[in-house]
Scaffold this active site. Structure first.
Site, mmCIF file in Angstrom:
data_model
loop_
_atom_site.group_PDB
_atom_site.id
_atom_site.type_symbol
_atom_site.label_atom_id
_atom_site.label_comp_id
_atom_site.label_asym_id
_atom_site.label_seq_id
_atom_site.Cartn_x
_atom_site.Cartn_y
_atom_site.Cartn_z
ATOM 1 N N ASP A 111 35.832 -49.955 0.375
ATOM 2 C CA ASP A 111 36.161 -48.868 1.295
ATOM 3 C C ASP A 111 37.588 -48.391 1.065
ATOM 4 O OD1 ASP A 111 36.224 -47.073 3.407
ATOM 5 O OD2 ASP A 111 36.647 -48.606 4.914
ATOM 6 N N ASP A 304 37.347 -41.061 0.518
ATOM 7 C CA ASP A 304 36.941 -42.270 1.229
ATOM 8 C C ASP A 304 35.574 -42.740 0.745
ATOM 9 O OD1 ASP A 304 36.330 -44.290 2.997
ATOM 10 O OD2 ASP A 304 36.161 -42.999 4.756
#
Length: 519
Positions: A111, A304
Site C-alpha cells: 500500500d 496509491d
C-alpha cells in the site's frame, strides 16, 4: 489504502453489447463477495446479438546514480524480486514475508497510500493466518497503542519491533517497527488472501506519530539500499476478484529494466506525505474536459496502490461519466452502472471494450513548462468481475467519485511500471509489458506537451494535510482563549492591587501573540 476491495452486494444489470443500442433485459440482486457464481444460478437470459520530456531511456546500467541492474552477490538482486507479488485489483496485491524467530509466514498487502506496517495479531474470521508475538523470541513490545483509519476500514493494535525477511526480496534480516492488529472494523474482508498491510508512504502519515520509522526507511538505513522502489501489478483485462491470482513485482532499491518498455517519464512529488503529484488535465476520447486544473487536485492527487479504483473528485467524476456516455457507442445505459451499484453483462463471445473511449491523464513533467500523458484503454476501467452461467461475462466500472482526492489507484497502475524515486522526489511511469489484453497493449505514455494552456500551479498551497495540525490549531486557539481570560481578570482587579511601574521597569507592547498568531 482507499476504495473498498470487495463490494458487499450489487445489482446485476444484464445488457446486450451492441454498436448502436444496448438495452437492459432484467435485473436481480446478486452478492459478489465470492467470485464464483452464486448457488442457484438464475435462468439463462436471452441476450441480443450485436446487429521528449524529462524521461529516462532504457539503459542496462546506472542512470542518475540509481541502481538499474542486479547484483547477484550483494544485498540487491532485482531479478529475485520479479513476480514476488500475487493478487488482483479487486482485493489488492500482496508480498510474502517471514516475521519473527522462528519465522511466521504471512502475506502482506502493498500500500503506497499509508505508512504503517501492521499484521493481524489475533485470530480473525476473514484471515487465514496471524502473527503470534508470544511465539517469537525476537519480538519486543513498545507498549504503545496505535489506531489507523483508512477511507474504508480501520484497526487498532500495539506497536512493537521484530525481525523480518523477504523470500523474494532483499537478502538478510532486518529489525522493523510492526503493529500487531488486535481489533479491526471493515479492514480484513471476506476473500482476501493477505494478513497485514505494508505502508510505503512517507513518515508524515505514520501513526501514532511521524517519529515511528517506516518499513522502507528502516530498509534504506539498515540495508544501505538506494531510497527508491518500483511497482508492477499485472492484472490488466483479467477478473478483478477471480478464483486465481495475478502476478506483480515490488522492486526494493531500484529499477528492473525487464519490467518496462520505452521511456520512463517523471513527475515531481509535490509534498512528501502521500505520493502527491500534480494533474494538469484529463481527456476522454481525446477531448479535454475543460475544467480548471485545480479541480483535478482538490484537495490532493496521489498515487496509491492500496486503492482499487481510479477515484476522481466529484465534479471531475461527473464530467468524465458524461464524456464517456457521450462518446461511447452505447446509446442507453443505466446510471447505476456508473455509480458502482450495478454490473453490466455481455455475451462471453463479445468484448465490450470497443464501445468505450480512451482516458488520458496529463501530469506535469520535471521541466515545469512541459507535461506528459498516461492513457488507459477501456480494458483497464471496464473490468471483468463475474461469470454467469456459460454465456455471460459481467463487468464493473473501474472509476468512482471521491470527496477529498484524485487517487491514481490499481485501475490505472495496472497499466504501468511505477517508480517511486524518493531520493529525487519524483514518481515515474513507464509502459508495463504485462499490461495487455488479448495480446493488445492497454496503456500508453506520450509527450512532451506544452503547459502554456494550464496554470503554473494547479495545487493549492494552503491545506491541512495532517489531523495533528487541526489538533494543534485547536490547542493554540484554546491557549489564546485562556490567556485572554487571564488578561480580562487582571484588568478587573482594583488598581491598588496592580503593580506600580518604576523608572527601572521596561514595558514592551509588542505582543508575540500578535506577531505570530495562527493563520
Amino acid at each position: 489504502m482507499g476504495t473498498p476491495l470487495a463490494a458487499p452486494g450489487l445489482l446485476l444489470l444484464l445488457l446486450a453489447g451492441t454498436a448502436g443500442l444496448c438495452r437492459a433485459l432484467f435485473s436481480l440482486p446478486l452478492r459478489v463477495s465470492h467470485p464464483a457464481a452464486p448457488a442457484g444460478s438464475p435462468p439463462a437470459p436471452v441476450v441480443l446479438r450485436p446487429a521528449s520530456g524529462s524521461r529516462q531511456q532504457d539503459a542496462p546500467g546506472a542512470a542518475d546514480g540509481l541502481a538499474l541492474a542486479s547484483d547477484p552477490g550483494g544485498t540487491l538482486n532485482f531479478l529475485a524480486m520479479v513476480e514476488n507479488l500475487q493478487g488482483d485489483s479487486g482485493r489488492g496485491y500482496y508480498l510474502e514475508m517471514l516475521i519473527g524467530t522462528p519465522p511466521q509466514a504471512l502475506n502482506i498487502l502493498v500500500d503506497t497510500g499509508s505508512s504503517n506496517f501492521a499484521v493481524a495479531g489475533v485470530p480473525d474470521p476473514d484471515v487465514t493466518s496471524y502473527f503470534n508475538p508470544e511465539l517469537s523470541s525476537t519480538y519486543r513490545s513498545q507498549g504503545v497503542e496505535v489506531t489507523v483509519k483508512y477511507s474504508q476500514g480501520s484497526w487498532t493494535g500495539v506497536l512493537g519491533t521484530d525481525v523480518i525477511t523477504m523470500p523474494k526480496g532483499l537478502y538478510g534480516s532486518y529489525t522493523i517497527n510492526i503493529a500487531t492488529i488486535l481489533e479491526s472494523e471493515n479492514f480484513f474482508l471476506p476473500g482476501v488472501k493477505w494478513h497485514g498491510i505494508l505502508g510505503l508512504a512517507y513518515d508524515a502519515l505514520a501513526k501514532p506519530s511521524s517519529s515511528v520509522e517506516t518499513f522502507f526507511d528502516s530498509l534504506v538505513r539498515q540495508a544501505k539500499i538506494p531510497n527508491i522502489f518500483s511497482l508492477q501489478m499485472c492484472g490488466a483485462g483479467l477478473p478483478v476478484s477471480g478464483s486465481g491470482t495475478n502476478g506483480g513485482s515490488l522492486v526494493l532499491g531500484g529499477i528492473e529494466p525487464s519490467l518496462y518498455t520505452g521511456d520512463i517519464w517523471y513527475t515531481p512529488i509535490k509534498e512528501e506525505w502521500y505520493y502527491q503529484v500534480e494533474i494538469l488535465k484529463l481527456e476522454v476520447g481525446g477531448q479535454n474536459l475543460q475544467l480548471d486544473c485545480r479541480e483535478y487536485n482538490a484537495d490532493k492527487a496521489i498515487v496509491d496502490s492500496g486503492t482499487t479504483l481510479l477515484r476522481l473528485p466529484e465534479k471531475v467524476f461527473s464530467a468524465v461519466v458524461q464524456a464517456i456516455a457521450r462518446t461511447s457507442l452505447i446509446q442507453e445505459f443505466s446510471s447505476e452502472f456508473w455509480t458502482g451499484t450495478q454490473l453490466a453483462c455481455w455475451d462471453r463471445s463479445e468484448k465490450p471494450w470497443s464501445l468505450f473511449p480512451k482516458l488520458s491523464i496529463y501530469l506535469r513533467d520535471e521541466n515545469s513548462s512541459r507535461s506528459f500523458r498516461i492513457s488507459i484503454l477501456p480494458q483497464l476501467y471496464i473490468q471483468p468481475i463475474l461469470v454467469i452461467g456459460d454465456n455471460l461475462q459481467c463487468y464493473r466500472f473501474g472509476i468512482s467519485s471521491s470527496t477529498n482526492a484524485l487517487v491514481i489507484g490499481a485501475t490505472v497502475m495496472e497499466g504501468f511500471y511505477v517508480i517511486f524515486d524518493r531520493a529525487q522526489r519524483r514518481v515515474g511511469f513507464a509502459v508495463s509489458p504485462c499490461a495487455e489484453a488479448d495480446g493488445t497493449p492497454v496503456s500508453e505514455i506520450e509527450g512532451p506537451f506544452t503547459t502554456a494552456d494550464v496554470a503554473s500551479n494547479c495545487v493549492s498551497s494552503v491545506s491541512f494535510h495532517e489531523p495533528v495540525l487541526w489538533i494543534a490549531s485547536y490547542a493554540l486557539m484554546s491557549l489564546c482563549g485562556i490567556i485572554l481570560l487571564v488578561l480580562i481578570v487582571l484588568l478587573l482587579i482594583p488598581p491598588r492591587c496592580q503593580h506600580r511601574y518604576t523608572d527601572n521597569d521596561v514595558v514592551n507592547d509588542e505582543s508575540s501573540l500578535v506577531r505570530h498568531r495562527w493563520k
